[in-house]
Structure formats: C-alpha cells, structure tokens
Write an enzyme that holds these catalytic residues in place. Structure first.
Site, PDB file in Angstrom:
ATOM      1  CE1 TYR A 195      -3.378  -2.689   0.063  1.00 33.17           C
ATOM      2  CE2 TYR A 195      -3.792  -2.233   2.368  1.00 33.17           C
ATOM      3  CZ  TYR A 195      -4.077  -2.940   1.208  1.00 33.17           C
ATOM      4  OH  TYR A 195      -5.071  -3.881   1.219  1.00 33.17           O
TER       5      TYR A 195
ATOM      6  N   GLY B 243     -15.871  -0.396  -3.386  1.00 30.30           N
ATOM      7  CA  GLY B 243     -14.942   0.692  -3.715  1.00 30.30           C
ATOM      8  C   GLY B 243     -15.606   2.061  -3.709  1.00 30.30           C
ATOM      9  N   GLY B 244     -16.807   2.167  -3.169  1.00 29.39           N
ATOM     10  CA  GLY B 244     -17.518   3.451  -3.094  1.00 29.39           C
ATOM     11  C   GLY B 244     -18.821   3.429  -3.884  1.00 29.39           C
TER      12      GLY B 244
ATOM     13  N   PRO C 149     -16.349  -3.563   1.076  1.00 33.20           N
ATOM     14  CG  PRO C 149     -16.671  -2.742   3.237  1.00 33.20           C
ATOM     15  CD  PRO C 149     -15.586  -3.099   2.254  1.00 33.20           C
ATOM     16  CG  LEU C 150     -18.920   0.931   1.577  1.00 31.07           C
ATOM     17  CD1 LEU C 150     -18.545   2.347   2.011  1.00 31.07           C
ATOM     18  CD2 LEU C 150     -20.384   0.647   1.883  1.00 31.07           C
TER      19      LEU C 150
ATOM     20  N   GLY D 211     -23.831   5.248  -3.256  1.00 27.62           N
ATOM     21  CA  GLY D 211     -24.874   5.925  -4.042  1.00 27.62           C
ATOM     22  C   GLY D 211     -24.414   7.243  -4.624  1.00 27.62           C
ATOM     23  CE  LYS D 212     -17.833   8.213  -3.657  1.00 25.07           C
ATOM     24  NZ  LYS D 212     -16.786   8.747  -2.788  1.00 25.07           N
TER      25      LYS D 212
ATOM     26  CG  LEU E 252     -22.577  -1.168  -2.888  1.00 22.66           C
ATOM     27  CD1 LEU E 252     -22.198  -2.420  -2.088  1.00 22.66           C
ATOM     28  CD2 LEU E 252     -23.951  -1.352  -3.535  1.00 22.66           C
TER      29      LEU E 252
HETATM   30  N1  NAP Z   1      -7.076  -8.190   0.259  1.00 21.80           N
HETATM   31  C1  NAP Z   1      -7.284  -7.444  -0.803  1.00 21.80           C
HETATM   32  O1  NAP Z   1      -6.997  -7.840  -1.931  1.00 21.80           O
HETATM   33  C2  NAP Z   1      -7.893  -6.084  -0.615  1.00 21.80           C
HETATM   34  C3  NAP Z   1      -8.354  -5.368  -1.740  1.00 21.80           C
HETATM   35  C4  NAP Z   1      -8.910  -4.114  -1.518  1.00 21.80           C
HETATM   36  C5  NAP Z   1      -9.008  -3.609  -0.232  1.00 21.80           C
HETATM   37  N2  NAP Z   1      -8.536  -4.315   0.828  1.00 21.80           N
HETATM   38  C6  NAP Z   1      -8.635  -3.815   2.215  1.00 21.80           C
HETATM   39  O2  NAP Z   1      -9.970  -3.447   2.474  1.00 21.80           O
HETATM   40  C7  NAP Z   1     -10.039  -2.084   2.886  1.00 21.80           C
HETATM   41  C8  NAP Z   1     -11.331  -1.501   2.376  1.00 21.80           C
HETATM   42  O3  NAP Z   1     -11.402  -1.653   0.957  1.00 21.80           O
HETATM   43  P1  NAP Z   1     -11.981  -0.481   0.085  1.00 21.80           P
HETATM   44  O4  NAP Z   1     -11.269   0.793   0.418  1.00 21.80           O
HETATM   45  O5  NAP Z   1     -11.999  -0.932  -1.322  1.00 21.80           O
HETATM   46  O6  NAP Z   1     -13.470  -0.420   0.715  1.00 21.80           O
HETATM   47  P2  NAP Z   1     -14.817   0.242   0.243  1.00 21.80           P
HETATM   48  O7  NAP Z   1     -15.532   0.573   1.497  1.00 21.80           O
HETATM   49  O8  NAP Z   1     -15.513  -0.615  -0.728  1.00 21.80           O
HETATM   50  O9  NAP Z   1     -14.392   1.586  -0.500  1.00 21.80           O
HETATM   51  C9  NAP Z   1     -13.846   2.638   0.229  1.00 21.80           C
HETATM   52  C10 NAP Z   1     -13.866   3.912  -0.610  1.00 21.80           C
HETATM   53  O10 NAP Z   1     -15.210   4.282  -0.871  1.00 21.80           O
HETATM   54  C11 NAP Z   1     -15.353   5.701  -0.698  1.00 21.80           C
HETATM   55  N3  NAP Z   1     -16.176   5.880   0.515  1.00 21.80           N
HETATM   56  C12 NAP Z   1     -16.097   5.180   1.682  1.00 21.80           C
HETATM   57  N4  NAP Z   1     -17.018   5.583   2.558  1.00 21.80           N
HETATM   58  C13 NAP Z   1     -17.727   6.564   1.934  1.00 21.80           C
HETATM   59  C14 NAP Z   1     -18.813   7.348   2.328  1.00 21.80           C
HETATM   60  N5  NAP Z   1     -19.378   7.205   3.549  1.00 21.80           N
HETATM   61  N6  NAP Z   1     -19.310   8.256   1.441  1.00 21.80           N
HETATM   62  C15 NAP Z   1     -18.754   8.386   0.213  1.00 21.80           C
HETATM   63  N7  NAP Z   1     -17.707   7.671  -0.217  1.00 21.80           N
HETATM   64  C16 NAP Z   1     -17.194   6.758   0.638  1.00 21.80           C
HETATM   65  C17 NAP Z   1     -13.954   6.245  -0.520  1.00 21.80           C
HETATM   66  O11 NAP Z   1     -13.361   6.474  -1.801  1.00 21.80           O
HETATM   67  P3  NAP Z   1     -13.526   7.829  -2.650  1.00 21.80           P
HETATM   68  O12 NAP Z   1     -13.833   8.950  -1.713  1.00 21.80           O
HETATM   69  O13 NAP Z   1     -12.217   7.979  -3.340  1.00 21.80           O
HETATM   70  O14 NAP Z   1     -14.635   7.523  -3.593  1.00 21.80           O
HETATM   71  C18 NAP Z   1     -13.230   5.077   0.116  1.00 21.80           C
HETATM   72  O15 NAP Z   1     -11.842   5.115  -0.066  1.00 21.80           O
HETATM   73  C19 NAP Z   1      -8.759  -1.453   2.330  1.00 21.80           C
HETATM   74  O16 NAP Z   1      -8.355  -0.316   3.033  1.00 21.80           O
HETATM   75  C20 NAP Z   1      -7.781  -2.583   2.499  1.00 21.80           C
HETATM   76  O17 NAP Z   1      -7.305  -2.629   3.839  1.00 21.80           O
HETATM   77  C21 NAP Z   1      -7.999  -5.554   0.646  1.00 21.80           C
END
Ligand code: NAP
Length: 357
Positions: A59, A227-228, A224-225, A232-233, A230
């Site tokens: 990362y 990548g953002g 879980p979202l 809804g933005k 879900l």
């Molecule tokens: N093992 C693996 O291969 C793997 C792969 C991916 C991730 N991960 C781990 O899982 C964690 C979470 O993954 P993820 O970051 O992909 O999770 P995610 O919850 O699906 O996406 C997070 C992104 O969504 C947006 N977001 C989150 N909350 C929001 C809200 N309340 N309102 C508006 N936008 C929001 C932000 O991006 P923007 O503001 O840029 O839109 C944020 O960086 C990572 O930090 C990492 O530790 C592991």
C-alpha cells in the site's frame, strides 16, 4: 453493536472489533489521504473503540505501513491494537504498469519461503515493531505448494515474529487444505479469509464461506462498499468526478453494470426507509452475513469514516434484508447451490433438516 463488541477471529484467541480499519487509502495519492488526514481517520477509529488495523507492504509503496507504525507509536497503543499486514504482491515493479515491458525481482513477491522472510523483515522495519499480530498472504501466487506456505508461516508463529496468519484472495480449496494440513500436523493454521464481499460481490458465498466455517476461519470482507459504488454517489448517467471509481483510477469501472445499478436502487430505497445513508445499509448487510467476523472499512476522509462506523448500530428489518438478498443474489450453477434448501429437501424427503452451527 459498537466497535467494542469484540469477537474472536476464527478459531483463535485474537479478539477484534466488528469493523477493521483498512488503510489502503493512507498515503495513496489522488484517491487517498495524506499523513494528517490518515491520522485523523486513525484517531477517530480508535476513539470509537476500534482495535483492528489492516495494512499491506504494497500500500502506497510502504507509506501506509509507515503511517500506521508512527500512529501506533505516537499513541502508545501497540499492546491494544491488532496489527495486520500482508505479503505477496511484488513491490519491485509498479503494480499498475499493466502489460508494459517492465520487470522486477521475481523474489520480491509470492508465497515462497524466500519472499515471506524478506517481506516480513521489511514490514517490521517500516512499522517499527518486532511482531505482527496477523500476517496475511495477500494473494495466492498459483505456484507455491500449500505445504511450504503452512511450514513457513507456522515457523514464523513459533519464532514469535507473527502471532497468527491468514489468507486473502485465494481459492477456497487452498485455505481448506492449509487448515487441514495444520490440524493433522498439529501446527499453526490460518485463522481467517480476507475476500471481496458486498452486495455487488457475493461469489464467495458458494465455496469460501462454507470452507471458512469448516476450517475455523473468520471471514473478513474487503471493499464492502464496492470501492464506493454502494455509497450511491455515482449516477448511472454520469459516473465522472465523484470518487475513486470515476475517471482515471487504478480500480477501473467494473462496478458500473446494469445489475449493480439495480442493486443500488433497492439499497437506496432501504436507506430512505431507515433515514440512513446507503453506505451504512450496505455495511450493515455484509456484517450480518454468515461467517463474517470483522468487515474492512476504507475511508479517504474523516467524515466517511465516522459515517461508516455508525453502521454498527443499524438494524435491518427482515423484509429489508430479504429485498437486499434477493436483488443481489447470484444465480450460480448446480454446484454453487449444493447446500440450498431445495436440495436439502430432495435429500431428506421434504424435511428442512438443519446442520449444526
Ligand atoms: N485483500 C485485498 O486484496 C484487498 C483489496 C482491496 C481492499 N482491501 C482492504 O480493504 C479495505 C477496504 O477496501 P476499500 O477501500 O476498497 O473499501 P470500500 O468501502 O468498498 O471503498 C472505500 C472507498 O469508498 C469511498 N467511501 C467510503 N465511505 C464513503 C462514504 N461514507 N461516502 C462516500 N464515499 C465513501 C472512498 O473512496 P472515494 O472517496 O475515493 O470515492 C473510500 O476510499 C482497504 O483499506 C484494504 O485494507 C484488501
């Protein structure tokens, strides 16, 4: 539920919060948070009672591990925090270089013993600690035999350099085989699976979830979202300019499919009924799924983090959960449905026989 609703991760004594702080955004340029922003996110998560922090050697080229190490040191919280990091992806070559003719050190990635030892030493240095609580194989390399992985990681447990190990992004059979070998040899085995899991990614339900239960592994959903998506933005008619998934980004636009927009419509309906944000409903849904112990949350900003942590208080009604389940269910083939109620009734003469657990 709150972040202090601690639970064991898999068949282990490692006690973690229901939401784990993902730090892929820490130091990650355009779609990430700088050091001050990352610190604010870390502090808010800790203030809410969170004890589980997940990073990786890859990362932000190691910056995420450095930030996490610094924050833990500054706050004197090493004994309280469950620190997880990962090895496996190759840091000697730009992972986003695609098919460009660029090569790096073949021994700076994978799950072979040579790389695991190299990667762990480098992570310990960057974090500034002498042990990792949970060491993840970030991705299976498709080459290293399970026996070598179990041997190497088990030895590191015995040496005290890691407390536990687990697998991310692997075939279910591989994790199950590792768990079986470990049990039979009476050596340390994997305690968790980290997999993409959300309303728009449910393929792990067919093989990974049952294997995790059988092998004593807790499920940790990532993205879980979606990548953002879900939150809804993003709008169907215009997906540009709103976050990580829009425009030029390393994650592509694979979430923008007709099927996913339909899932999002139902998610928004449920959110409106509850007077909450779609992100909170999406997190509550995944947290309630079978086998899920702790869900990774990612945030680029403090407000995203605090909104997402509030999802621990959300209660979906049975009807709301059913609507979300139905719209997001994957059809799957015969093999994916082997454990369905319909097959169970065919086997047991029409009775809904329940297995244990
Ligand atoms: N093992 C693996 O291969 C793997 C792969 C991916 C991730 N991960 C781990 O899982 C964690 C979470 O993954 P993820 O970051 O992909 O999770 P995610 O919850 O699906 O996406 C997070 C992104 O969504 C947006 N977001 C989150 N909350 C929001 C809200 N309340 N309102 C508006 N936008 C929001 C932000 O991006 P923007 O503001 O840029 O839109 C944020 O960086 C990572 O930090 C990492 O530790 C592991």
């Amino acid at each position: 539920m709150s972040l202090t609703n601690y639970r064991a991760l898999g068949r282990s004594g490692l006690v973690v919060s229901p939401l784990c702080l993902g730090t892929m955004t820490f130091g990650a340029g355009d779609w990430g948070a700088d050091e001050a922003g990352s610190r604010a996110i870390f502090d808010a998560y800790r203030d809410a009672g969170g004890n589980f922090v997940d990073t990786a050697d890859i990362y932000a080229g190691g910056l995420s591990e450095e930030f996490v190490g610094k924050f833990i040191k500054d706050t004197g919280s090493r004994d309280e925090i469950v620190l997880a990091t990962k090895f496996g992806f190759n840091g000697s070559r730009n992972p986003l270089a695609g098919n460009q003719p660029q090569t790096g050190n073949a021994h700076a990635g994978g799950a072979g013993a040579k790389n695991i030892h190299r990667a762990l030493e480098a992570s310990l240095r960057r974090v500034g600690t002498d042990y990792i609580d949970l060491y993840w194989m970030h991705i299976w390399d498709g080459v290293t035999p399970v026996e070598e992985i179990v041997q190497t990681l088990g030895d590191l447990v015995r040496a005290g350099k890691i407390r536990h190990y687990a697998f991310s992004d692997m075939p279910a059979w591989l994790a199950m085989k590792a768990a079986t070998i470990a049990t039979e040899r009476r050596v340390p085995g994997p305690i968790a699976m980290q997999v993409e899991y959300s309303l728009v990614a449910r393929d792990v339900e067919a093989e990974h979830v049952p294997a995790a239960r059988e092998g004593g592994m807790g499920i940790m959903p990532w993205s879980p979202l979606g990548g953002g998506f879900l939150t809804g933005k993003y709008k169907r008619e215009d997906t540009s300019g709103t976050g990580r998934l829009s425009g030029a980004n390393p994650f592509g636009d694979s979430k923008f499919s007709d099927r996913n927009w339909e899932i999002l419509d139902v998610l928004k309906e449920v959110a409106a009924e509850q007077g909450l944000l779609p992100a909170q409903i999406a997190l509550a849904w995944v947290m309630a799924q079978r086998g899920v112990v702790s869900t990774l949350i990612g945030a680029r900003s403090l407000s995203q983090l605090t909104g997402n942590v509030a999802a621990t208080e959300v209660k979906l009604t049975g009807d709301q959960a059913n609507r979300l389940d139905q719209i997001s269910a994957l059809a799957g083939g015969f093999s994916a449905n082997l454990t369905s109620p319909m097959i169970r009734r065919m086997v047991y003469g029409g009775h809904d026989v329940k297995g244990w657990g």
